[in-house]
Scaffold this motif. Structure first.
Motif, mmCIF file in Angstrom:
data_model
loop_
_atom_site.group_PDB
_atom_site.id
_atom_site.type_symbol
_atom_site.label_atom_id
_atom_site.label_comp_id
_atom_site.label_asym_id
_atom_site.label_seq_id
_atom_site.Cartn_x
_atom_site.Cartn_y
_atom_site.Cartn_z
ATOM 1 N N GLN A 117 0.817 -1.425 0.051
ATOM 2 C CA GLN A 117 0.021 0.137 0.025
ATOM 3 C C GLN A 117 0.781 1.306 0.015
ATOM 4 O O GLN A 117 0.583 2.310 -0.674
ATOM 5 C CB GLN A 117 -0.853 -0.023 1.125
ATOM 6 C CG GLN A 117 -2.123 -1.168 1.030
ATOM 7 C CD GLN A 117 -3.008 -1.224 2.344
ATOM 8 O OE1 GLN A 117 -2.413 -0.685 3.253
ATOM 9 N NE2 GLN A 117 -4.050 -1.779 2.223
ATOM 10 N N LEU A 118 2.145 1.123 0.818
ATOM 11 C CA LEU A 118 3.027 2.332 0.818
ATOM 12 C C LEU A 118 3.552 2.631 -0.683
ATOM 13 O O LEU A 118 3.826 3.661 -1.077
ATOM 14 C CB LEU A 118 3.980 2.338 1.919
ATOM 15 C CG LEU A 118 3.355 2.351 3.259
ATOM 16 C CD1 LEU A 118 4.707 1.781 4.122
ATOM 17 C CD2 LEU A 118 3.139 3.835 3.432
ATOM 18 N N ASN A 119 3.712 1.531 -1.189
ATOM 19 C CA ASN A 119 4.398 1.450 -2.502
ATOM 20 C C ASN A 119 3.364 2.144 -3.734
ATOM 21 O O ASN A 119 3.538 2.821 -4.709
ATOM 22 C CB ASN A 119 5.104 0.362 -3.250
ATOM 23 C CG ASN A 119 6.050 -0.155 -2.502
ATOM 24 O OD1 ASN A 119 7.036 0.745 -1.963
ATOM 25 N ND2 ASN A 119 6.605 -1.371 -2.556
ATOM 26 N N GLN A 120 2.032 1.783 -3.398
ATOM 27 C CA GLN A 120 1.040 2.341 -4.323
ATOM 28 C C GLN A 120 0.899 3.866 -4.237
ATOM 29 O O GLN A 120 1.052 4.733 -5.132
ATOM 30 C CB GLN A 120 -0.278 1.769 -4.109
ATOM 31 C CG GLN A 120 -0.328 0.092 -4.679
ATOM 32 C CD GLN A 120 -1.611 -0.573 -4.146
ATOM 33 O OE1 GLN A 120 -2.468 0.144 -3.492
ATOM 34 N NE2 GLN A 120 -1.706 -1.726 -4.393
ATOM 35 N N ILE A 121 1.012 4.272 -2.908
ATOM 36 C CA ILE A 121 0.982 5.728 -2.619
ATOM 37 C C ILE A 121 2.273 6.563 -3.214
ATOM 38 O O ILE A 121 2.089 7.383 -3.936
ATOM 39 C CB ILE A 121 0.741 6.127 -1.074
ATOM 40 C CG1 ILE A 121 -0.652 5.449 -0.737
ATOM 41 C CG2 ILE A 121 0.852 7.465 -0.828
ATOM 42 C CD1 ILE A 121 -0.821 5.618 0.904
ATOM 43 N N HIS A 167 4.096 5.526 -5.699
ATOM 44 C CA HIS A 167 3.980 5.598 -7.064
ATOM 45 C C HIS A 167 3.045 6.680 -7.578
ATOM 46 O O HIS A 167 3.538 7.437 -8.477
ATOM 47 C CB HIS A 167 3.572 4.369 -7.628
ATOM 48 C CG HIS A 167 3.684 3.962 -9.178
ATOM 49 N ND1 HIS A 167 4.610 4.183 -9.814
ATOM 50 C CD2 HIS A 167 2.267 3.840 -10.081
ATOM 51 C CE1 HIS A 167 4.180 3.890 -10.942
ATOM 52 N NE2 HIS A 167 3.007 3.941 -11.305
ATOM 53 N N ALA A 168 1.956 6.684 -7.031
ATOM 54 C CA ALA A 168 1.005 8.011 -7.244
ATOM 55 C C ALA A 168 1.697 9.320 -7.111
ATOM 56 O O ALA A 168 1.412 10.165 -7.886
ATOM 57 C CB ALA A 168 -0.344 7.849 -6.634
ATOM 58 N N VAL A 169 2.357 9.619 -5.990
ATOM 59 C CA VAL A 169 2.848 10.526 -5.535
ATOM 60 C C VAL A 169 4.148 11.351 -6.717
ATOM 61 O O VAL A 169 4.165 12.260 -7.491
ATOM 62 C CB VAL A 169 3.538 10.870 -4.279
ATOM 63 C CG1 VAL A 169 4.533 12.026 -4.089
ATOM 64 C CG2 VAL A 169 2.337 10.969 -3.154
ATOM 65 N N GLU A 214 -5.183 13.219 1.932
ATOM 66 C CA GLU A 214 -5.587 11.676 1.844
ATOM 67 C C GLU A 214 -4.617 10.785 1.987
ATOM 68 O O GLU A 214 -4.526 9.764 2.617
ATOM 69 C CB GLU A 214 -6.631 11.410 0.806
ATOM 70 C CG GLU A 214 -7.924 12.350 1.041
ATOM 71 C CD GLU A 214 -7.763 13.538 0.559
ATOM 72 O OE1 GLU A 214 -6.964 14.089 -0.179
ATOM 73 O OE2 GLU A 214 -8.772 14.470 0.796
ATOM 74 N N GLN A 215 -3.537 11.070 1.211
ATOM 75 C CA GLN A 215 -2.238 10.270 1.081
ATOM 76 C C GLN A 215 -1.552 10.353 2.175
ATOM 77 O O GLN A 215 -1.095 9.253 2.714
ATOM 78 C CB GLN A 215 -1.536 10.657 -0.336
ATOM 79 C CG GLN A 215 -2.255 10.292 -1.460
ATOM 80 C CD GLN A 215 -1.465 10.915 -2.709
ATOM 81 O OE1 GLN A 215 -1.067 12.181 -2.683
ATOM 82 N NE2 GLN A 215 -1.354 10.073 -3.766
ATOM 83 N N VAL A 216 -1.291 11.600 2.726
ATOM 84 C CA VAL A 216 -0.513 11.894 4.005
ATOM 85 C C VAL A 216 -1.382 11.126 4.986
ATOM 86 O O VAL A 216 -0.766 10.362 6.007
ATOM 87 C CB VAL A 216 -0.489 13.261 4.366
ATOM 88 C CG1 VAL A 216 0.402 13.418 5.823
ATOM 89 C CG2 VAL A 216 0.412 14.054 3.325
ATOM 90 N N GLY A 217 -2.653 10.962 5.156
ATOM 91 C CA GLY A 217 -3.281 10.384 6.289
ATOM 92 C C GLY A 217 -3.165 8.904 5.980
ATOM 93 O O GLY A 217 -3.192 8.292 6.962
ATOM 94 N N ALA A 218 -3.229 8.527 4.883
ATOM 95 C CA ALA A 218 -3.030 6.793 4.468
ATOM 96 C C ALA A 218 -1.840 6.492 5.128
ATOM 97 O O ALA A 218 -1.445 5.331 5.485
ATOM 98 C CB ALA A 218 -3.196 6.664 3.041
#
Length: 68
Positions: free
Chosen positions: A11-15, A17-19, A28-32
Motif C-alpha cells: 500500500q505504501l508503494n502504491q501511494i 507511485h501515485a505521488v 488523504e495520502q498523508v493520512g493513509a
C-alpha cells in the motif's frame, strides 16, 4: 507477521507511485501513510512482545530455580 508487513508495504508503494506520477501529495495520502505506519508499528510491537515472552519462557524453562 510477514504477510501483514507485505500488505502495508504494498500500500505504501502504491501511494509512493501515485505521488511520483503527479508530483504532489494530497492530505488523504498523508493520512493513509500515517495510518499505514501506525499499522506497521503495531505489527512490529506485537512481534517484539511475542519474542520477549518467548525468551522469558525459555529462560525460565532452562533455569527453573530462577524466580525471574
Amino acid at each position: 507477521m510477514l504477510p501483514r508487513i507485505r500488505r502495508v508495504g504494498d500500500q505504501l508503494n502504491q501511494i509512493t507511485h501515485a505521488v511520483d506520477l503527479t508530483g504532489t501529495v494530497s492530505k488523504e495520502q498523508v493520512g493513509a501513510v500515517k495510518e499505514l505506519v501506525g499499522q506497521l508499528s503495531k505489527v512490529l510491537k506485537e512481534h517484539l512482545l511475542q519474542d520477549a515472552e518467548f525468551e522469558a519462557s525459555l529462560a525460565r524453562s532452562l533455569n527453573p530455580s530462577s524466580k525471574k
